[in-house]
Design an enzyme around this catalytic site. Structure first.
Site, PDB file in Angstrom:
ATOM      1  N   GLU A 279      -6.613  -0.895   5.372  1.00  0.00           N
ATOM      2  CA  GLU A 279      -6.637  -1.039   3.917  1.00  0.00           C
ATOM      3  C   GLU A 279      -5.943  -2.315   3.475  1.00  0.00           C
ATOM      4  O   GLU A 279      -6.353  -2.947   2.481  1.00  0.00           O
ATOM      5  CB  GLU A 279      -5.970   0.170   3.279  1.00  0.00           C
ATOM      6  CG  GLU A 279      -6.709   1.483   3.499  1.00  0.00           C
ATOM      7  CD  GLU A 279      -5.921   2.702   3.076  1.00  0.00           C
ATOM      8  OE1 GLU A 279      -6.529   3.641   2.546  1.00  0.00           O
ATOM      9  OE2 GLU A 279      -4.688   2.708   3.285  1.00  0.00           O
TER      10      GLU A 279
ATOM     11  N   ARG B 225      -0.996  18.789   0.277  1.00  0.00           N
ATOM     12  CA  ARG B 225      -1.929  19.107  -0.808  1.00  0.00           C
ATOM     13  C   ARG B 225      -2.920  20.185  -0.365  1.00  0.00           C
ATOM     14  O   ARG B 225      -3.301  20.253   0.796  1.00  0.00           O
ATOM     15  CB  ARG B 225      -2.671  17.839  -1.241  1.00  0.00           C
ATOM     16  CG  ARG B 225      -1.829  16.924  -2.114  1.00  0.00           C
ATOM     17  CD  ARG B 225      -2.527  15.595  -2.349  1.00  0.00           C
ATOM     18  NE  ARG B 225      -2.201  14.630  -1.315  1.00  0.00           N
ATOM     19  CZ  ARG B 225      -2.794  13.437  -1.174  1.00  0.00           C
ATOM     20  NH1 ARG B 225      -3.786  13.105  -1.983  1.00  0.00           N
ATOM     21  NH2 ARG B 225      -2.426  12.626  -0.213  1.00  0.00           N
TER      22      ARG B 225
ATOM     23  N   HIS C 153      -9.692   7.236  -1.384  1.00  0.00           N
ATOM     24  CA  HIS C 153      -9.660   6.573  -0.074  1.00  0.00           C
ATOM     25  C   HIS C 153     -10.715   5.458   0.013  1.00  0.00           C
ATOM     26  O   HIS C 153     -11.204   5.124   1.090  1.00  0.00           O
ATOM     27  CB  HIS C 153      -9.859   7.584   1.077  1.00  0.00           C
ATOM     28  CG  HIS C 153      -8.696   8.491   1.266  1.00  0.00           C
ATOM     29  ND1 HIS C 153      -8.828   9.853   1.444  1.00  0.00           N
ATOM     30  CD2 HIS C 153      -7.370   8.243   1.292  1.00  0.00           C
ATOM     31  CE1 HIS C 153      -7.633  10.408   1.563  1.00  0.00           C
ATOM     32  NE2 HIS C 153      -6.736   9.451   1.469  1.00  0.00           N
TER      33      HIS C 153
ATOM     34  N   GLY D 174      -4.546   8.107  10.199  1.00  0.00           N
ATOM     35  CA  GLY D 174      -3.547   8.374  11.237  1.00  0.00           C
ATOM     36  C   GLY D 174      -3.910   9.508  12.165  1.00  0.00           C
ATOM     37  O   GLY D 174      -3.768   9.405  13.387  1.00  0.00           O
TER      38      GLY D 174
ATOM     39  N   ARG E 262      -2.635  -1.638  -3.618  1.00  0.00           N
ATOM     40  CA  ARG E 262      -3.521  -0.482  -3.645  1.00  0.00           C
ATOM     41  C   ARG E 262      -3.177   0.357  -4.872  1.00  0.00           C
ATOM     42  O   ARG E 262      -2.033   0.774  -5.050  1.00  0.00           O
ATOM     43  CB  ARG E 262      -3.330   0.362  -2.380  1.00  0.00           C
ATOM     44  CG  ARG E 262      -4.153   1.655  -2.393  1.00  0.00           C
ATOM     45  CD  ARG E 262      -3.611   2.633  -1.388  1.00  0.00           C
ATOM     46  NE  ARG E 262      -4.369   3.894  -1.380  1.00  0.00           N
ATOM     47  CZ  ARG E 262      -3.912   5.024  -0.873  1.00  0.00           C
ATOM     48  NH1 ARG E 262      -2.694   5.052  -0.330  1.00  0.00           N
ATOM     49  NH2 ARG E 262      -4.636   6.116  -0.893  1.00  0.00           N
TER      50      ARG E 262
ATOM     51  N   HIS F  97     -11.722  10.259   6.878  1.00  0.00           N
ATOM     52  CA  HIS F  97     -10.401   9.627   6.779  1.00  0.00           C
ATOM     53  C   HIS F  97      -9.368  10.749   6.813  1.00  0.00           C
ATOM     54  O   HIS F  97      -9.194  11.488   5.845  1.00  0.00           O
ATOM     55  CB  HIS F  97     -10.280   8.832   5.477  1.00  0.00           C
ATOM     56  CG  HIS F  97      -8.905   8.234   5.285  1.00  0.00           C
ATOM     57  ND1 HIS F  97      -8.645   6.897   5.489  1.00  0.00           N
ATOM     58  CD2 HIS F  97      -7.732   8.793   4.921  1.00  0.00           C
ATOM     59  CE1 HIS F  97      -7.368   6.662   5.252  1.00  0.00           C
ATOM     60  NE2 HIS F  97      -6.792   7.806   4.920  1.00  0.00           N
TER      61      HIS F  97
ATOM     62  N   ASN G 201       0.860  -1.179   0.000  1.00  0.00           N
ATOM     63  CA  ASN G 201       0.000   0.000   0.000  1.00  0.00           C
ATOM     64  C   ASN G 201       0.901   1.234   0.000  1.00  0.00           C
ATOM     65  O   ASN G 201       1.360   1.682   1.041  1.00  0.00           O
ATOM     66  CB  ASN G 201      -0.908  -0.016   1.232  1.00  0.00           C
ATOM     67  CG  ASN G 201      -1.812   1.200   1.332  1.00  0.00           C
ATOM     68  OD1 ASN G 201      -1.680   2.153   0.585  1.00  0.00           O
ATOM     69  ND2 ASN G 201      -2.722   1.166   2.287  1.00  0.00           N
TER      70      ASN G 201
END
Length: 382
Positions: A369, A234, A174, A320, A86, A201, A8
């Site tokens: 994930e 971002r 996501h 996280g 992923r 998320h 991932n």
């Protein structure tokens, strides 16, 4: 023993897992390459085993190579029969787990410009795994798949229709995380899972999703992984006029891409770091301003996703930051009584699963994930 490997690759980390290849895969080893860049670490965890190894300066390619090199001694006689990857962007073509052959990889390459922080690294990991495990089944799972089937009004932009027909639309991302969270809620909170849920998320990449009866009907992310919430580096939502202005000022497309993907978000606003832990510990007022903006946008999107759903029956934090940053959750939820959301401060400080005090349930559910990837590989192998 037959085993499954999952890879991932995120924007700043590469997570991995090694599972026994059962119908419900059993986790044997897991870890991640963290802080890709000048000082990179590899963490490996297993049954009673934990080790952190310095691997020096590393990009995504070097990080994947370090994972493959370091798990080989752990496998002993175990045989990797499948590798789950992923893949951030599946476009309009890929709506579910897919065998990653040369033809598919060539198609996915064409989507790299839509997710430049992720897609090239996702595909590089595929090629490295194909070389390391030539006999294994390589399966790709797409972050965009969970959002397939959005209503037109949630997918379209108000630009000439011909662009929509060519694929300029909101995809959402996501999806692997949202897939896991909705599945976990169906197991542990079935009544809530059947209702209207807003999932946040929050990590180095961040988005929110409006889910009705386990199905995505709205997302803060859109055509690319830039839209919606501010993230580690971002920008999040941005007036298109800003891009026109930057172009008029002589910035090239490459320079603008670099600014929006790698120099914006928490890093750009604070001038200090993209890491929320660092910002929370800082006394610099710019760190506080970056956090305040981040919280403001989450609160704004919580209201927007609630409107998309026509109400809300539960709120879930994952990722996280969502799972570990109690001060962020508190700042987001304080003053949300008008939505019948009331925070239990003590439960929140302890990172408990349920952190609401009456009213709308608010949950903290660690996402996984890698397990979604492992399950997809196990299903393909069967």
């Amino acid at each position: 023993m037959q085993a499954i490997l999952t890879l991932n690759a995120g924007s700043s980390t590469i997570k991995f897992g090694v599972y026994r290849a059962d119908a419900e895969p059993e986790l044997l080893w897991h870890g991640q390459v963290d802080n890709l860049g000048p000082v990179t670490q590899l963490q490996i965890n297993g049954d009673g085993f934990h080790e952190t190894r310095e691997i020096g300066p590393a990009d995504h390619a070097a990080g994947v190579a370090a994972i493959l090199q370091n798990i080989e001694p752990l496998l002993q006689s175990d045989l990797i029969v499948g590798v789950g990857h992923r893949i951030v962007h599946g476009g309009q073509t890929f709506e579910g787990p897919t065998v990653l052959d040369d033809h598919v990889l060539a198609q996915l390459e064409t989507l790299s410009s839509l997710a430049p922080l992720h897609q090239p690294h996702n595909l590089a990991a595929v090629r490295a795994a194909r070389t390391a495990f030539p006999g294994a089944q390589q399966i790709g799972c797409f972050d965009t798949s969970f959002h397939v089937g959005h209503p037109f009004v949630n997918d379209a932009f108000a630009i000439p229709r011909r662009f929509y027909e060519k694929g300029v639309r909101r995809y959402g991302f996501h999806g692997l995380s949202y897939d896991y969270i909705t599945g976990k809620m169906a197991e542990d909170f079935p009544d809530l899972a059947a209702g209207r849920v807003v999932i946040a998320h929050l990590g180095n990449g961040a988005s929110m999703c409006a889910v009705a009866n386990g199905k995505s009907i709205g997302s803060t992310m859109g055509f690319s992984a830039l839209d919606g919430l501010p993230m580690g580096t971002r920008c999040g939502q941005l007036d298109p006029g800003v891009l026109l202005y930057l172009m008029e000022q002589g910035h090239s497309a490459e320079a603008i891409t670099h600014i929006l993907y790698k120099k914006s978000g928490l890093l750009g606003l604070s001038g200090i770091s993209h890491d929320m832990r660092t910002l929370l510990e800082s006394d610099d007022p710019h760190a506080r301003e970056a956090i305040d903006y981040y919280v403001f946008r989450i609160r704004r999107e919580l209201g927007a996703m609630t409107a998309v759903l026509g109400g809300v029956d539960a709120v879930v934090f994952c990722g996280g930051i969502g799972e570990n940053a109690a001060p962020i959750r508190q700042s987001v939820l304080d003053g949300m009584g008008f939505l019948n959301i009331h925070l239990d401060a003590e439960a929140n400080a302890q990172n408990a699963t349920a952190i609401s005090d009456g009213g709308i349930p608010v949950l903290v559910i660690p996402t996984d994930e890698e397990r979604v990837l492992a399950r997809a590989v196990a299903k393909a192998l069967s």
